[in-house]
Write a protein that holds these residues in place. Structure first.
Motif, PDB file in Angstrom:
ATOM      1  N   ARG A 198      -1.001   5.109 -16.855  1.00  9.76           N
ATOM      2  CA  ARG A 198      -0.916   5.645 -15.492  1.00  9.76           C
ATOM      3  C   ARG A 198      -0.543   7.132 -15.514  1.00  9.76           C
ATOM      4  N   THR A 255       4.201   6.999  -2.934  1.00 15.22           N
ATOM      5  CA  THR A 255       5.488   6.462  -3.409  1.00 15.22           C
ATOM      6  C   THR A 255       6.645   7.461  -3.270  1.00 15.22           C
ATOM      7  N   GLY A 281      -7.401   2.480  -3.227  1.00 17.98           N
ATOM      8  CA  GLY A 281      -8.248   3.431  -2.490  1.00 17.98           C
ATOM      9  C   GLY A 281      -9.262   2.724  -1.603  1.00 17.98           C
ATOM     10  N   GLU A 291       5.372  -0.997  -1.524  1.00 14.81           N
ATOM     11  CA  GLU A 291       6.513  -0.694  -2.390  1.00 14.81           C
ATOM     12  C   GLU A 291       7.571  -1.772  -2.131  1.00 14.81           C
ATOM     13  N   GLN A 294      -5.223   5.487   1.118  1.00 14.85           N
ATOM     14  CA  GLN A 294      -4.633   4.423   0.287  1.00 14.85           C
ATOM     15  C   GLN A 294      -3.935   3.378   1.140  1.00 14.85           C
ATOM     16  N   TYR A 296       6.788   8.443 -12.843  1.00 21.62           N
ATOM     17  CA  TYR A 296       7.921   7.595 -12.453  1.00 21.62           C
ATOM     18  C   TYR A 296       7.890   6.164 -12.981  1.00 21.62           C
ATOM     19  N   TYR A 297       6.808   5.783 -13.655  1.00 17.40           N
ATOM     20  CA  TYR A 297       6.713   4.375 -14.062  1.00 17.40           C
ATOM     21  C   TYR A 297       7.587   4.017 -15.255  1.00 17.40           C
ATOM     22  N   TYR A 324     -12.553  11.947  -3.896  1.00 13.78           N
ATOM     23  CA  TYR A 324     -12.584  12.844  -2.735  1.00 13.78           C
ATOM     24  C   TYR A 324     -11.312  13.670  -2.678  1.00 13.78           C
ATOM     25  N   GLU A 382       0.141  11.441  -2.955  1.00 14.98           N
ATOM     26  CA  GLU A 382       0.366   9.997  -3.169  1.00 14.98           C
ATOM     27  C   GLU A 382       1.522   9.558  -2.272  1.00 14.98           C
ATOM     28  N   GLU A 384      -9.412  17.634  -6.357  1.00 19.24           N
ATOM     29  CA  GLU A 384     -10.130  17.189  -7.552  1.00 19.24           C
ATOM     30  C   GLU A 384     -11.577  17.623  -7.417  1.00 19.24           C
ATOM     31  N   ALA A 386     -11.479   2.633 -10.750  1.00 20.31           N
ATOM     32  CA  ALA A 386     -10.183   2.033 -10.397  1.00 20.31           C
ATOM     33  C   ALA A 386     -10.106   1.790  -8.888  1.00 20.31           C
ATOM     34  N   ARG A 391      -5.892  15.363  -2.797  1.00 27.97           N
ATOM     35  CA  ARG A 391      -5.865  15.831  -4.191  1.00 27.97           C
ATOM     36  C   ARG A 391      -7.028  16.788  -4.386  1.00 27.97           C
TER      37      ARG A 391
END
Ligand code: HAM
Length: 429
Positions: free
Chosen positions: A264, A90, A313, A137, A133, A268-269, A128, A88, A121, A286, A119
């Motif tokens: 989420r 951030t 994405g 920020e 992305q 960090y949120y 994928y 990711e 996954e 999403a 990732r």
């Protein structure tokens, strides 16, 4: 021996792929919207490396999250350092921001990136092992206006592309003290049902209880129906902040649904969190998500600053565009296609081709002299707006045929005035 692309990855081709979403014209179109949008909202591009020290994501995203505990591509380099492909954006942006002391240069920072993420996954439609992305920020402003600006930007990104049937889910997870209170309250509520929860949720109960709210398991969903929500544990400040975000979004006509189950999957949120989804996308619905992450900069040794952002994405956006039949201008089709029908007129066409390209007019030419039908077929394939055809007779009488490829209308134009004529048509278009 044939070597194939690794599982869960894909090429983006100019043509020749039966899956339309992997054709580069869609990617270029979405990227062109990103360029416009970031300019209009005042964001600056930032580029960080594809891999980082593994501990960056352990500390940034959180060791107990699925992304870090299950999905990272981790490898040792020759000096035995543990490195990871970024899952990711951030964390990397915060690392660069603190390392390069950007905070000392000004108070407000609005950054964006378009970058591949990795990732490990289970690959499926919309999911994928390398995805791309578009992320933004905004660092430095704690006010609800900043949350609303970011959410507005994500929503208008999708509407500029023309996407329909989207839902914006909005929630707050409060400050760190509200979050801790809520975790205790939720665990107290779930404890009597522990053995009835799915295996995954039983593990999450110990490691990351908030993620149980995301469960898709039917029995878990039933148990969660009566569960207390974070809204029962919010501080007055967190409540106020959230209400102001909601008021601002209503004021600018962004439709949203408050969904207490949105938590989420990254640690960090704090406070505002949100997701935009499209039902027609199926399981991986999403299209984008994000939230506030106040104080995240201090995790990497910087001053504690407020921040909020989103990631979206690109694969899923393009798949939605195709599912919803969204058309867009083809940016790369030639305005004029030159067809010399014999050797003598080739040099004339070649020099005019260069001249138009130097004036930023996209132009093409058949270098091989061939039968006119074959050249017209190529012009059609490239979706040329006009063709200029010069046969031997025409060349001798110093003229050529200008063909409008959409209407089929043809007009004889002298070789002397064709350049001016094309410039004029280009300006008019
Ligand atoms: P995220 O929700 O993990 O957030 O990812 C953002 C978006 O990336 C998702 O909504 C989805 O569209 C897309 N995406 C994620 N994983 C995959 C995958 N395996 N295949 C295809 N698409 C995928 C973040 O990454 C945060 N860094 C966003 C953020 C920025 N929050 C604040 N600032």
């Amino acid at each position: 021996m044939k070597i194939q692309i690794p599982k869960g990855l894909f090429d983006i081709l100019p043509y020749g792929d039966s899956e339309k979403w992997r054709l580069v014209k869609y990617w270029q179109y979405v990227e062109s919207i990103i360029q416009e949008l970031t300019k209009d909202y005042g964001f600056h591009e930032i580029r960080t490396p594809v891999f980082e020290r593994t501990e960056l994501f352990d500390r940034g995203v959180g060791e107990q999250t699925d992304i870090v505990s299950k999905e990272m591509y981790i490898f040792q380099d020759k000096a035995n350092r543990s490195l990871s492909l970024r899952p990711e954006g951030t964390s990397s942006i915060m690392r660069a921001f603190v390392e390069k002391k950007l905070y000392a240069l000004q108070k407000i920072h609005k950054l964006y990136y378009v970058a591949p993420m990795f990732r490990y996954e289970r690959p499926q439609a919309g999911r994928y092992r390398q995805h791309h992305q578009f992320g933004v920020e905004a660092i430095g402003i704690a006010l609800p206006e900043q949350d609303a600006e970011i959410i507005d930007m994500l929503w208008h990104f999708f509407s500029r592309i023309g996407l329909k049937d989207l839902t914006l889910h909005l929630n707050t997870i409060g400050d760190s003290s509200c979050k801790l209170n809520y975790i205790t309250t939720l665990k107290n509520y779930l404890a009597p049902y522990l053995s009835d929860l799915s295996k995954e949720s039983q593990i999450r109960f110990e490691k990351n209880p908030l993620r149980i709210l995301d469960s898709k398991d039917e029995q878990d969903i039933k148990i969660l129906q009566e569960a207390p929500t974070i809204h029962d544990c919010l501080s007055n400040e967190a409540k106020d902040h959230f209400e102001q975000v909601c008021t601002l979004l209503t004021e600018i006509h962004i439709p949203f649904t408050i969904n207490p189950k949105i938590v989420r999957g990254l640690d960090y949120y704090s406070r505002t969190v949100f997701e935009v989804s499209c039902l027609s996308l199926g399981a991986q619905s999403a299209l984008g998500g994000g939230g506030r992450y106040d104080g995240f900069t201090s995790v990497f040794g910087g001053p504690s600053l407020p921040g909020v952002g989103f990631g979206s994405g690109i694969e899923r956006i393009i798949q939605t565009m195709i599912a919803q039949n969204i058309s867009f201008p083809n940016i790369s089709n030639p305005f004029i296609f030159f067809i010399p029908l014999e050797e003598k007129s080739k040099t004339f066409c070649f020099s005019l081709l260069a001249c138009l390209r130097h004036a930023n007019i996209s132009s093409e030419m058949d270098f091989h002299v061939k039968k006119i039908q074959h050249s017209l077929q190529r012009a059609n394939l490239l979706k040329a707006t006009y063709c200029f055809i010069i046969g031997e007779n025409e060349f001798n009488s110093k003229q050529g045929k200008l063909k409008d490829m959409q209407t089929g209308k043809e007009e004889m134009i002298s070789l002397e005035s064709i350049e001016q004529k094309l410039m004029h048509l280009w300006e008019k278009k």
